[in-house]
Design an enzyme around this catalytic site. Structure first.
Site, mmCIF file in Angstrom:
data_model
loop_
_atom_site.group_PDB
_atom_site.id
_atom_site.type_symbol
_atom_site.label_atom_id
_atom_site.label_comp_id
_atom_site.label_asym_id
_atom_site.label_seq_id
_atom_site.Cartn_x
_atom_site.Cartn_y
_atom_site.Cartn_z
ATOM 1 N N ASN A 119 37.476 -3.570 47.096
ATOM 2 C CA ASN A 119 36.846 -2.912 48.248
ATOM 3 C C ASN A 119 36.557 -3.995 49.293
ATOM 4 O O ASN A 119 35.619 -4.764 49.148
ATOM 5 C CB ASN A 119 35.549 -2.232 47.768
ATOM 6 C CG ASN A 119 34.745 -1.641 48.913
ATOM 7 O OD1 ASN A 119 35.223 -1.537 50.038
ATOM 8 N ND2 ASN A 119 33.505 -1.255 48.618
ATOM 9 N N LYS B 119 35.518 -3.659 52.233
ATOM 10 C CA LYS B 119 34.427 -3.287 53.149
ATOM 11 C C LYS B 119 34.840 -3.584 54.602
ATOM 12 O O LYS B 119 36.006 -3.441 54.936
ATOM 13 C CB LYS B 119 33.132 -3.988 52.737
ATOM 14 C CG LYS B 119 32.782 -3.732 51.266
ATOM 15 C CD LYS B 119 31.400 -4.156 50.900
ATOM 16 C CE LYS B 119 31.152 -3.859 49.424
ATOM 17 N NZ LYS B 119 29.798 -4.180 48.996
ATOM 18 N N HIS C 45 29.967 5.508 48.241
ATOM 19 C CA HIS C 45 29.500 4.135 48.014
ATOM 20 C C HIS C 45 28.035 4.038 48.462
ATOM 21 O O HIS C 45 27.633 4.716 49.416
ATOM 22 C CB HIS C 45 30.369 3.150 48.806
ATOM 23 C CG HIS C 45 30.099 1.728 48.441
ATOM 24 N ND1 HIS C 45 29.012 1.043 48.926
ATOM 25 C CD2 HIS C 45 30.741 0.877 47.613
ATOM 26 C CE1 HIS C 45 29.012 -0.184 48.414
ATOM 27 N NE2 HIS C 45 30.047 -0.311 47.612
ATOM 28 N N GLU D 72 26.531 2.002 50.186
ATOM 29 C CA GLU D 72 26.355 1.652 51.604
ATOM 30 C C GLU D 72 26.542 2.889 52.498
ATOM 31 O O GLU D 72 25.936 2.984 53.562
ATOM 32 C CB GLU D 72 27.330 0.513 51.972
ATOM 33 C CG GLU D 72 26.864 -0.799 51.340
ATOM 34 C CD GLU D 72 27.960 -1.763 50.924
ATOM 35 O OE1 GLU D 72 29.098 -1.634 51.407
ATOM 36 O OE2 GLU D 72 27.669 -2.655 50.098
ATOM 37 N N GLU E 167 27.829 1.664 40.005
ATOM 38 C CA GLU E 167 27.453 0.458 40.728
ATOM 39 C C GLU E 167 25.939 0.426 40.918
ATOM 40 O O GLU E 167 25.424 1.062 41.851
ATOM 41 C CB GLU E 167 28.103 0.438 42.109
ATOM 42 C CG GLU E 167 29.606 0.410 42.093
ATOM 43 C CD GLU E 167 30.147 -0.215 43.368
ATOM 44 O OE1 GLU E 167 30.793 -1.249 43.279
ATOM 45 O OE2 GLU E 167 29.884 0.318 44.452
ATOM 46 N N GLY F 30 26.495 -7.420 45.653
ATOM 47 C CA GLY F 30 26.358 -8.567 46.555
ATOM 48 C C GLY F 30 25.221 -9.505 46.201
ATOM 49 O O GLY F 30 24.772 -10.275 47.051
ATOM 50 N N SER G 298 28.879 -7.314 41.916
ATOM 51 C CA SER G 298 28.970 -8.747 41.590
ATOM 52 C C SER G 298 29.967 -9.069 40.473
ATOM 53 O O SER G 298 29.732 -9.979 39.671
ATOM 54 C CB SER G 298 27.593 -9.315 41.256
ATOM 55 O OG SER G 298 26.752 -9.240 42.392
#
Ligand code: PGA
Length: 247
Positions: free
Chosen positions: A10, A12, A95, A97, A165, A171, A209
């Site tokens: 991904n 992003k 996701h 985000e 996730e 991250g 991660s």
């Protein structure tokens, strides 16, 4: 037999046209014959150049989101049929985000997932608890609600991929321990068996991660069929090293 593992990169909102092409060339030149499937999900604007470079490769393409309509007055949106038109196999949906910064709720994600399946895409539906939810002991409850609310009511095992996730692992260079992932994955598999008769064949990815040095350990979790990789997918060496460790 367990379903074929899948590693998804991904990207992003990273890269430019030149660096996207260079990264894909680096991946396709160095990918060995691996038993798992590799997919990359660049930003929309780089899908076409990446798609052209992937045309004679086994690596497949995915989008990072899509709309639930085929066409219409939706400025800035991308229909699932458009992703298919550019050669996509997958689309990431829900996701964290998007759930956080675009206020996407389970109902929105479900309607996008249905539209993606209708168009011939395989949605990779993301679920996972925040740090606050984890500390309150609510991880299983949150994931349960997200799975039941964002998946279409009836699915076949080939229709979707699930990515667990934990938001607090994205991250942060910090991954949950294997027992934690195994517990959540087993719970997800149980929920899936309520809505799909061959739930054992739905691919269940871990994301957050994932790096070359933890990929092998992650594969020892139960009910894991690959990974959704963010920052480590921006370097061909790291992405391919993860794929090798997870093969
Ligand atoms: P990360 O991102 O690998 O950089 O933690 C994962 C993701 O958000 O899909």
């Amino acid at each position: 037999m367990a379903p074929r593992s899948l590693i998804v990169g991904n990207w992003k909102m990273n890269m430019n046209c030149l660096s996207s092409k260079a990264l894909v060339v680096n991946i396709t030149r160095n990918v060995r014959s691996i038993a798992i499937e590799l997919a990359i999900c660049p930003p929309f604007v780089y899908l076409l150049p990446v798609s052209l470079l992937l045309s004679s490769s086994k690596v497949v393409l995915g989008g990072q989101d899509c709309h639930n309509y085929k066409s219409g007055a939706h400025t800035g949106d991308i229909a699932p049929e458009m992703l298919v038109d550019l050669g996509c196999t997958y689309v990431i949906l829900g996701h964290s985000e998007r759930r956080t910064y675009h206020s996407e709720n389970n109902a929105v994600i479900r309607s996008k997932a249905k539209a993606a399946i209708r168009a011939g895409l395989i949605p990779i539906i993301c679920v996972g608890e925040t740090e606050i939810e984890r500390s309150a002991g609510k991880a299983l409850e949150v994931v349960d609600n997200q799975i039941r609310g964002s998946l279409p009511e009836q699915i076949n095992s080939n229709d979707v991929v699930i990515a667990y996730e934990p938001v607090w692992a994205i991250g942060t260079n910090c991954i949950p321990n294997i027992e934690y992932i195994s517990t959540i994955h087993s719970h997800i598999r149980k929920i899936l068996s309520d809505i799909c008769c061959d739930a054992v064949n739905i691919r269940l990815l871990y994301g957050g991660s994932v790096k070359p040095d933890n990929a092998k350990k992650l594969m020892s979790a139960v009910n894991i069929n690959g990974a959704l990789v963010g920052s480590a997918s921006l370097q061909a060496e790291d992405f391919l090293a993860i794929a090798k460790e997870m093969s």
